[in-house]
Each structure stands twice: as C-alpha cells, then as structure tokens.
Design an enzyme around this catalytic site. Structure first.
Site, mmCIF file in Angstrom:
data_model
loop_
_atom_site.group_PDB
_atom_site.id
_atom_site.type_symbol
_atom_site.label_atom_id
_atom_site.label_comp_id
_atom_site.label_asym_id
_atom_site.label_seq_id
_atom_site.Cartn_x
_atom_site.Cartn_y
_atom_site.Cartn_z
ATOM 1 N N CYS A 48 1.955 -63.344 -7.776
ATOM 2 C CA CYS A 48 2.125 -62.126 -6.973
ATOM 3 C C CYS A 48 2.625 -62.446 -5.570
ATOM 4 O O CYS A 48 3.355 -61.659 -4.965
ATOM 5 C CB CYS A 48 0.808 -61.355 -6.900
ATOM 6 S SG CYS A 48 0.277 -60.685 -8.485
ATOM 7 N N ASP A 151 9.932 -35.989 -6.935
ATOM 8 C CA ASP A 151 9.059 -34.929 -7.439
ATOM 9 C C ASP A 151 7.650 -35.427 -7.722
ATOM 10 O O ASP A 151 6.824 -34.704 -8.258
ATOM 11 C CB ASP A 151 9.649 -34.303 -8.704
ATOM 12 C CG ASP A 151 9.871 -35.316 -9.822
ATOM 13 O OD1 ASP A 151 9.567 -36.522 -9.621
ATOM 14 O OD2 ASP A 151 10.353 -34.916 -10.900
#
Length: 235
Positions: A48, A151
C-alpha cells in the site's frame, strides 16, 4: 449481521471522518467531482505504501480528470500523517486525503451515525468484527478500488489481494472510459486506450449514429454476417 457490499449503481454512504486534511462528509468532499476511494488493510503496509506513493505522483493526472482521491484505513490520523511522509502526500496539499474506518462501533474517529453505512461500504474489502461495541472493526487483508461519479453512485469496483499492488495506469484508463461513456453513446472495446476508436452502443439506430458521429461509423465484417460491431473515432 453484515450488510451486503456496494453494487454498481448504489449510492455511496455519506460518512463523516477525520482525515489528514481535516474533517469531511463524503458527499460534500466529492462535490461535483468524480471520486476514487482506496481501501487499505492498515497503515505502514509495504504494498500500500508503493500504491499511495504512485497515487501522489499521479495527482495532477487525476486532477485533470476532475477526480478526487481518498484512502481508507483503520489506523489513527496521526498514523496517517506519519505514513504520508513516506509516500510523499504531505508535500502535495490537497492531492490525497487519508481517513480511517471505525475502530469500534459508533466510536473513535467517525460519527456514530456512520456505523451502518461503513458496514454497507464493506463490499469484500472490509470485514466487520463481532457485534459487541467493544469489538474492533477491521479491514481484511485485501484492497479495493471504488470509483464514484458526480452523482455519488458507484461506477466501478476492483478487488485485489493484499499481495498484488493496484495498477494505476489501469485505474486511469478505466476512469477515462467511464467518463467518456457516461457522456457519449459509446462503449470502449478490449484493451482500449484514449485516442483509440470506440464502439457505438447497440441501442443506437444506424441513422442516428451517422448523425451523432460525423467522423464516420464503420462496421467490421463477421462470419455471421451480423453488423453489430460498429466503430467510430473517439468523440
């Protein structure tokens, strides 16, 4: 009980969290932008670390596409800030927020109201501990990418094992495809890259396609004789 994960077309949970760049409410954070949420098992994990370093380097590319990035981990904001010094985000103000999931139900660094919403964000990348309020909620050893549209609905998710780093060239490519196909009546074929020809969606009649794509529509000949592979230069 664990709620089901987010499905394509579902609205993102409007969680609140402390981040490396202040407190946010997720929908307000997104605003009119697209958004990418990266989940991480926890801070200071090797794979990561390389991923977030790559995300920081590509911040300008995501910004050009009106995409905001945020990383999700279970550790404290102080840990996030220390971790960010490794992957360089601390030098890039505004490029990438880092926030955390609940450490205990209804407590720690998120609002109590976000408990069920973060369960809902679970998908396959988050695992919920036992239901007792004293039990921690932890991220499982895998990593997920969530892409949300303006949205606030989920447009794409990809699940990776923790041992396989995410491919940011592919993430940029799918963002380009998602944005193009959201606003144009086209689809992107296999291995498509920006600038390549695109496919006319099957629901668009030929006559309308000719008007909509003045650069021309060409059809590939197939053994079946069916004329459904229609291409046009990228609009």
């Amino acid at each position: 009980a664990v709620m089901p994960g987010l499905l394509l077309g579902d609205e993102a949970p409007n969680f609140e969290a402390e981040t490396t760049q202040g407190r946010i409410r997720f929908h307000d954070f997104l605003g009119d932008s697209w958004g990418i949420l990266f989940s991480h098992p926890r801070d200071f994990t090797p794979v990561c670390t390389t991923e977030l370093g790559r995300a920081a380097k590509l911040a300008s590319e995501f910004s050009k596409r009106n995409v905001k990035m945020i990383a999700l981990s279970i550790d404290s904001v102080q840990d996030h800030l220390s971790w960010s010094k490794v992957w360089g985000v601390g030098r890039r103000k505004g490029s990438l927020h880092c926030c955390l999931a609940l450490k205990t139900r209804g407590k720690a660094h998120t609002e109590q109201s976000t408990g069920s919403e973060l369960h809902y964000l679970k998908s396959q990348s988050m695992a919920v501990g036992q239901t007792s309020s004293a039990q921690p909620l932890t991220l499982s050893p895998c990593a997920q990418v969530f892409v949300f549209g303006p949205d606030k609905k989920l447009k794409l998710s990809i699940l990776y094992p923790a041992t396989t780093g995410r491919n940011f060239d592919e993430i940029l490519r799918v963002v380009d495809s998602l944005q193009l196909t959201a606003y144009k009546k086209v689809a992107t074929p296999v291995d498509w890259k920006p600038g390549d020809s695109v496919m006319v969606v099957p629901t668009l009649p030929d006559e309308e396609a000719k008007k909509l794509f003045p650069k021309g529509v060409f059809t590939k000949d197939l053994p079946s004789g069916k004329k459904y592979l229609r291409y046009t230069p990228q609009p």
